[in-house]
Each structure stands twice: as structure tokens, then as C-alpha cells.
Motif scaffolding. Structure first.
Motif, PDB file in Angstrom:
ATOM      1  N   PRO A   1       0.800  -1.227   0.000  1.00  0.00           N
ATOM      2  CA  PRO A   1       0.000   0.000   0.000  1.00  0.00           C
ATOM      3  C   PRO A   1       0.833   1.277   0.000  1.00  0.00           C
ATOM      4  CG  PRO A   1      -0.966  -1.591   1.490  1.00  0.00           C
ATOM      5  CD  PRO A   1       0.351  -2.161   1.038  1.00  0.00           C
ATOM      6  N   GLU A   2       1.947   1.297   0.727  1.00  0.00           N
ATOM      7  CA  GLU A   2       2.773   2.501   0.781  1.00  0.00           C
ATOM      8  C   GLU A   2       3.313   2.851  -0.604  1.00  0.00           C
ATOM      9  OE1 GLU A   2       3.547  -0.307   2.768  1.00  0.00           O
ATOM     10  OE2 GLU A   2       2.208   0.447   4.315  1.00  0.00           O
ATOM     11  N   THR A   3       3.726   1.837  -1.351  1.00  0.00           N
ATOM     12  CA  THR A   3       4.240   2.032  -2.705  1.00  0.00           C
ATOM     13  C   THR A   3       3.152   2.614  -3.599  1.00  0.00           C
ATOM     14  OG1 THR A   3       5.757   0.166  -2.445  1.00  0.00           O
ATOM     15  CG2 THR A   3       5.260   0.854  -4.697  1.00  0.00           C
ATOM     16  N   VAL A   4       1.961   2.051  -3.501  1.00  0.00           N
ATOM     17  CA  VAL A   4       0.840   2.497  -4.341  1.00  0.00           C
ATOM     18  C   VAL A   4       0.426   3.919  -3.971  1.00  0.00           C
ATOM     19  CG1 VAL A   4      -1.547   2.031  -5.011  1.00  0.00           C
ATOM     20  CG2 VAL A   4       0.040   0.129  -4.684  1.00  0.00           C
ATOM     21  N   LYS A   5       0.349   4.211  -2.687  1.00  0.00           N
ATOM     22  CA  LYS A   5      -0.035   5.562  -2.257  1.00  0.00           C
ATOM     23  C   LYS A   5       0.951   6.609  -2.768  1.00  0.00           C
ATOM     24  CE  LYS A   5      -2.236   4.296   2.120  1.00  0.00           C
ATOM     25  NZ  LYS A   5      -2.113   4.439   3.584  1.00  0.00           N
ATOM     26  N   ARG A   6       2.252   6.329  -2.646  1.00  0.00           N
ATOM     27  CA  ARG A   6       3.269   7.264  -3.156  1.00  0.00           C
ATOM     28  C   ARG A   6       3.114   7.467  -4.663  1.00  0.00           C
ATOM     29  NH1 ARG A   6       6.768   4.476   0.161  1.00  0.00           N
ATOM     30  NH2 ARG A   6       7.599   3.305  -1.606  1.00  0.00           N
ATOM     31  N   PHE A   7       2.910   6.381  -5.376  1.00  0.00           N
ATOM     32  CA  PHE A   7       2.746   6.444  -6.831  1.00  0.00           C
ATOM     33  C   PHE A   7       1.527   7.292  -7.209  1.00  0.00           C
ATOM     34  CE2 PHE A   7       0.632   4.856 -10.620  1.00  0.00           C
ATOM     35  CZ  PHE A   7       1.636   4.957 -11.569  1.00  0.00           C
ATOM     36  N   LEU A   8       0.395   7.020  -6.591  1.00  0.00           N
ATOM     37  CA  LEU A   8      -0.835   7.763  -6.906  1.00  0.00           C
ATOM     38  C   LEU A   8      -0.673   9.248  -6.607  1.00  0.00           C
ATOM     39  CD1 LEU A   8      -3.534   5.255  -5.591  1.00  0.00           C
ATOM     40  CD2 LEU A   8      -2.927   5.706  -7.985  1.00  0.00           C
ATOM     41  N   LYS A   9      -0.009   9.560  -5.489  1.00  0.00           N
ATOM     42  CA  LYS A   9       0.217  10.959  -5.135  1.00  0.00           C
ATOM     43  C   LYS A   9       1.141  11.634  -6.150  1.00  0.00           C
ATOM     44  CE  LYS A   9       1.610  13.959  -1.373  1.00  0.00           C
ATOM     45  NZ  LYS A   9       2.024  14.063   0.016  1.00  0.00           N
ATOM     46  N   LYS A  10       2.226  10.960  -6.499  1.00  0.00           N
ATOM     47  CA  LYS A  10       3.187  11.514  -7.459  1.00  0.00           C
ATOM     48  C   LYS A  10       2.528  11.776  -8.812  1.00  0.00           C
ATOM     49  CE  LYS A  10       7.502  10.378  -9.821  1.00  0.00           C
ATOM     50  NZ  LYS A  10       8.522   9.363 -10.026  1.00  0.00           N
ATOM     51  N   LYS A  11       1.651  10.882  -9.240  1.00  0.00           N
ATOM     52  CA  LYS A  11       0.991  11.002 -10.547  1.00  0.00           C
ATOM     53  C   LYS A  11      -0.312  11.806 -10.469  1.00  0.00           C
ATOM     54  CE  LYS A  11       3.931   8.447 -12.795  1.00  0.00           C
ATOM     55  NZ  LYS A  11       4.790   8.987 -13.824  1.00  0.00           N
ATOM     56  N   ALA A  12      -0.678  12.288  -9.272  1.00  0.00           N
ATOM     57  CA  ALA A  12      -1.911  13.061  -9.051  1.00  0.00           C
ATOM     58  C   ALA A  12      -3.138  12.294  -9.538  1.00  0.00           C
ATOM     59  CB  ALA A  12      -1.819  14.440  -9.701  1.00  0.00           C
ATOM     60  N   LEU A  13      -3.209  11.018  -9.158  1.00  0.00           N
ATOM     61  CA  LEU A  13      -4.334  10.168  -9.536  1.00  0.00           C
ATOM     62  C   LEU A  13      -5.208   9.897  -8.315  1.00  0.00           C
ATOM     63  CD1 LEU A  13      -2.386   7.607 -11.742  1.00  0.00           C
ATOM     64  CD2 LEU A  13      -3.954   9.372 -12.561  1.00  0.00           C
ATOM     65  N   ASP A  14      -6.495   9.931  -8.528  1.00  0.00           N
ATOM     66  CA  ASP A  14      -7.463   9.636  -7.469  1.00  0.00           C
ATOM     67  C   ASP A  14      -8.331   8.478  -7.957  1.00  0.00           C
ATOM     68  OD1 ASP A  14      -9.051   9.734  -5.205  1.00  0.00           O
ATOM     69  OD2 ASP A  14     -10.330  11.321  -6.012  1.00  0.00           O
ATOM     70  N   LEU A  15      -7.819   7.274  -7.757  1.00  0.00           N
ATOM     71  CA  LEU A  15      -8.493   6.084  -8.260  1.00  0.00           C
ATOM     72  C   LEU A  15      -8.741   5.091  -7.124  1.00  0.00           C
ATOM     73  CD1 LEU A  15      -6.357   5.654 -11.481  1.00  0.00           C
ATOM     74  CD2 LEU A  15      -8.812   6.093 -11.428  1.00  0.00           C
ATOM     75  N   PRO A  16      -9.803   4.293  -7.243  1.00  0.00           N
ATOM     76  CA  PRO A  16     -10.094   3.279  -6.224  1.00  0.00           C
ATOM     77  C   PRO A  16      -9.217   2.042  -6.416  1.00  0.00           C
ATOM     78  CG  PRO A  16     -11.804   3.284  -7.901  1.00  0.00           C
ATOM     79  CD  PRO A  16     -10.852   4.378  -8.253  1.00  0.00           C
ATOM     80  N   VAL A  17      -8.082   2.025  -5.714  1.00  0.00           N
ATOM     81  CA  VAL A  17      -7.114   0.940  -5.835  1.00  0.00           C
ATOM     82  C   VAL A  17      -7.253   0.024  -4.628  1.00  0.00           C
ATOM     83  CG1 VAL A  17      -4.663   0.366  -6.000  1.00  0.00           C
ATOM     84  CG2 VAL A  17      -5.546   2.405  -7.155  1.00  0.00           C
ATOM     85  N   PHE A  18      -7.207  -1.270  -4.904  1.00  0.00           N
ATOM     86  CA  PHE A  18      -7.394  -2.269  -3.858  1.00  0.00           C
ATOM     87  C   PHE A  18      -6.382  -3.392  -4.013  1.00  0.00           C
ATOM     88  CE2 PHE A  18     -11.497  -0.404  -4.943  1.00  0.00           C
ATOM     89  CZ  PHE A  18     -11.930   0.049  -3.714  1.00  0.00           C
ATOM     90  N   ILE A  19      -6.225  -4.135  -2.930  1.00  0.00           N
ATOM     91  CA  ILE A  19      -5.402  -5.340  -2.952  1.00  0.00           C
ATOM     92  C   ILE A  19      -6.359  -6.524  -2.852  1.00  0.00           C
ATOM     93  CG2 ILE A  19      -3.616  -6.656  -1.761  1.00  0.00           C
ATOM     94  CD1 ILE A  19      -2.575  -3.893  -0.738  1.00  0.00           C
ATOM     95  N   PRO A  20      -6.333  -7.426  -3.833  1.00  0.00           N
ATOM     96  CA  PRO A  20      -7.251  -8.566  -3.776  1.00  0.00           C
ATOM     97  C   PRO A  20      -6.966  -9.444  -2.569  1.00  0.00           C
ATOM     98  CG  PRO A  20      -5.800  -8.715  -5.716  1.00  0.00           C
ATOM     99  CD  PRO A  20      -5.462  -7.450  -4.998  1.00  0.00           C
ATOM    100  N   GLN A  21      -8.021  -9.934  -1.975  1.00  0.00           N
ATOM    101  CA  GLN A  21      -7.904 -10.802  -0.807  1.00  0.00           C
ATOM    102  C   GLN A  21      -8.404 -12.206  -1.127  1.00  0.00           C
ATOM    103  OE1 GLN A  21      -6.525  -9.413   2.302  1.00  0.00           O
ATOM    104  NE2 GLN A  21      -5.935  -8.146   0.551  1.00  0.00           N
TER     105      GLN A  21
END
Length: 188
Positions: free
Chosen positions: A119-139
Motif C-alpha cells: 500500500p505505501e508504494t501504491v499511495k506514493r505512486f498515486l500521489k506523485k501522478k496526481a491520480l485519485d483512483l479506487p485501488v485495492f489489494i485482492p484478498q
């Protein structure tokens, strides 16, 4: 023996190949090349006989903050599913088009962007790219009809869980074709 003269295009080719050898320049070049693909290619709608009907199911996912969710699929709402990763150049190239589609259809269509990254990797990426998308980790393991080892792989499922689009590789999800398909499905 004659000496070969190098043309400007020969030099550019050598520089291009050299840049691809370095990770710092390889990914931006690959993303740029995939953006050309995104600009040109719109996802194709499957023919009727190619469409797979899924039984309604619940996709168990975790949010980037660790909250557990159960998302119904094939239970009356159109679903957009994307399997992607932050390190994948074709994924990076198509995300802006998914962002635009989500901005206009996010209330009417369930968007599930699924990754197995931290999640930390994804959050940094989304912030850097200015994306607001519903990202999830499959369980859970994806149903067989949605299991694909290539990324990005994206699906559009109708309200009853029938796969209308399956697209592997970068594509323009904000295209007229996709918008028309969603508009038609929403009117059904």
C-alpha cells in the motif's frame, strides 16, 4: 577497406538503445511509447459468442488503509476491473485515461483497480501522478474467467456479470467507444 560513415539516425538509434539500458531512463521511455499506443488504441468490445458470463460473486479486497471490503460483481451494477502495477509502463501510460473515465462514471460504475503491491508504494505512486483512483489489494483468487498473468489486463462487465470487454495491454479507456458502451449499458 572503406570506413563506414554513421548517419544522424544511426547515432540516435545508439543513444536510444543506450538510454534503455539505464533504469532511470528506461521506464519513462517505455511509458512514452505506450502513451502513443493509448492515443491510438481503444479497447474492443467482445463479440456476443466471445463474452463470458460470470456467476454473481463478491470480490474480497482491502483498501490502501487495510479496510476489508466485499464488492458485489454481477449484482446489478457495471464493473470495471483493472489488474495493474506501479512498475508497469503500459499500466502507467493508460492510467490517465482510466482516471478520466472514473471521474465521469465513478458513481454509476464500480471501479476496481487491483494490485498486489505494498500500500505505501501504491499511495506514493498515486500521489506523485496526481491520480485519485479506487485501488485495492485482492484478498482472494480471481475467478478463472478473470485470471490473467499479463498486466495491464482490464475488464468491463455488464450488470449481470458478463464480460463485455477484455483488454490486455495499454489502451485508451476514455475513448468514444468505451463511453458509448457504458452509456448504452447504463440505459439497459
Amino acid at each position: 577497406m572503406k570506413k563506414r560513415k554513421f548517419s544522424f539516425s544511426d547515432i540516435l538509434f545508439v543513444v536510444f538503445i543506450g538510454l534503455l539500458l539505464f533504469p532511470q531512463t528506461r521506464t519513462p521511455i517505455q511509458v512514452a511509447l505506450n502513451k502513443v499506443r493509448v492515443a491510438v488504441f481503444s479497447p474492443s468490445v467482445l463479440d456476443g459468442e466471445e463474452r463470458t458470463q460470470l456467476q454473481p460473486f463478491t470480490y474480497r479486497v482491502a483498501t490502501m488503509d487495510g479496510a476489508q471490503l466485499s464488492v458485489p460483481i454481477g449484482d446489478g451494477k457495471i464493473t470495471f476491473i483493472s489488474y495493474w502495477a506501479t512498475w508497469c509502463p503500459p499500466c502507467i501510460a493508460e492510467l490517465p485515461s482510466i482516471q478520466k473515465l472514473h471521474a465521469d462514471y465513478g458513481e454509476q460504475v464500480t471501479f476496481l483497480l487491483l494490485t498486489n503491491e505494498k500500500p505505501e508504494t501504491v499511495k506514493r505512486f498515486l500521489k506523485k501522478k496526481a491520480l485519485d483512483l479506487p485501488v485495492f489489494i485482492p484478498q482472494m483468487k480471481a475467478p478463472e474467467a478473470l485470471y490473467e498473468t499479463s498486466i495491464p489486463t482490464n475488464y468491463v462487465l455488464d450488470q449481470k456479470g458478463k464480460i463485455i470487454i477484455k483488454e490486455t495491454g495499454a489502451a485508451n479507456w476514455n475513448s468514444k467507444r468505451v463511453r458509448q458502451l457504458l452509456n448504452n449499458l447504463l440505459q439497459e
